[in-house]
Design an enzyme around this catalytic site. Sequence first.
Site, PDB file in Angstrom:
ATOM      1  N   ASP A   7     -21.000  -7.324   4.054  1.00  0.00           N
ATOM      2  CA  ASP A   7     -21.689  -7.505   5.341  1.00  0.00           C
ATOM      3  C   ASP A   7     -22.903  -6.584   5.417  1.00  0.00           C
ATOM      4  OD1 ASP A   7     -19.245  -8.992   6.617  1.00  0.00           O
ATOM      5  OD2 ASP A   7     -18.419  -7.117   5.860  1.00  0.00           O
ATOM      6  N   HIS A  65     -12.783  -9.636  -0.323  1.00  0.00           N
ATOM      7  CA  HIS A  65     -13.360  -9.491   1.017  1.00  0.00           C
ATOM      8  C   HIS A  65     -13.674  -8.032   1.338  1.00  0.00           C
ATOM      9  CE1 HIS A  65     -12.782  -9.633   5.577  1.00  0.00           C
ATOM     10  NE2 HIS A  65     -13.817 -10.419   5.352  1.00  0.00           N
ATOM     11  N   HIS A 106     -19.193  -3.327   7.842  1.00  0.00           N
ATOM     12  CA  HIS A 106     -18.737  -4.504   8.585  1.00  0.00           C
ATOM     13  C   HIS A 106     -19.166  -4.459  10.048  1.00  0.00           C
ATOM     14  CE1 HIS A 106     -16.063  -6.981  11.042  1.00  0.00           C
ATOM     15  NE2 HIS A 106     -16.200  -7.829  10.052  1.00  0.00           N
TER      16      HIS A 106
HETATM   17  O1  G3P Z   1     -17.204 -13.926   5.387  1.00  0.00           O
HETATM   18  C1  G3P Z   1     -15.879 -14.047   5.772  1.00  0.00           C
HETATM   19  C2  G3P Z   1     -15.487 -12.994   6.762  1.00  0.00           C
HETATM   20  O2  G3P Z   1     -15.934 -11.766   6.302  1.00  0.00           O
HETATM   21  C3  G3P Z   1     -16.018 -13.238   8.136  1.00  0.00           C
HETATM   22  O3  G3P Z   1     -15.528 -12.364   9.088  1.00  0.00           O
HETATM   23  O4  G3P Z   1     -15.442 -10.371  10.466  1.00  0.00           O
HETATM   24  O5  G3P Z   1     -14.393 -10.334   8.222  1.00  0.00           O
HETATM   25  O6  G3P Z   1     -16.866 -10.321   8.457  1.00  0.00           O
HETATM   26  P1  G3P Z   1     -15.549 -10.777   9.043  1.00  0.00           P
HETATM   27 MG    MG Z   2     -17.677 -10.528   6.453  1.00  0.00          MG
END
Ligand code: G3P
Ligand code: MG
Length: 250
Positions: free
Chosen positions: A40, A10, A53
């Site tokens: 992201d 992640h 992000h």
């Molecule tokens: O894609 C999973 C996760 O990344 C979604 O939330 O806020 O961590 O981008 P966030």
């Molecule tokens: Mg994400």
Amino acid sequence: MMKKPLWFAHRGFSGQYPENSPLAFQMAVEETHVDGIESDVHISKDGELVIMHDAEVDRTSNGSGFIKDYTYEELLQLDIGSWKSPEFAGQHIWNFDQLLDFCKETKVLLNMELKNYEVFYEGLEQRVIDAIVAHDMVDQVFVSSFNHISMQEFKRLYPDIKTGLLYDKPFLDIDKYIERSNADNMHPRYMLLQYQPELVQLYHDRGMKVNTWTVNDEENIRDMIQRGVDCIISNNADILCRVADEMCGE
Ligand code: G3P
Ligand code: MG
């Protein structure tokens, strides 16, 4: 042995390195054996697709303000490593092409999250599609967003790239909701699958994959594997790989 889901780092290996930095992507590949990376994307003032992000640079850089108000050249000046620790100073923002090149070279999958729910970037869907197609990576990248209208549009524009609906709160009548959607996959926050255990089967019955996030501790990683999800996204790619190898084999 349990069914082996796909393992995803992640924002790169963000448990140990500055999230969404080149170092975090490199270390996800060098120090773990994840199948893929989640990241992201936003658009700068001058139209560059950039990897971060938040919609604002404040939390993860030495700058402040919205990405949409900076040119790519200006964003390149930011240090996106030292907020995490001084030892990571000197990391600089990647554009989407650089991330695609990296994934192609290292042969990892990419889950690209379109960050279009605070700032509604015009044309983001088409821009992301064009980049993926130009890199010939239609089968190596899948996209997701909390903005389900955006995912509907993405699929309409380019049906060959897999899409996913991100969500983090329980819905009324999710079965009826997804009937209206053209998305391929569901991306629920993991505790929603513990709250409504029937959802994994419901999504699978619809031919949708269940790609869950952000599962960082051993107990919940084990639980998600046992529930038969298709993909687990974690900050702690090292823990994820260790637990998963143990339960599913290498
Ligand atoms: O894609 C999973 C996760 O990344 C979604 O939330 O806020 O961590 O981008 P966030
Ligand atoms: Mg994400």
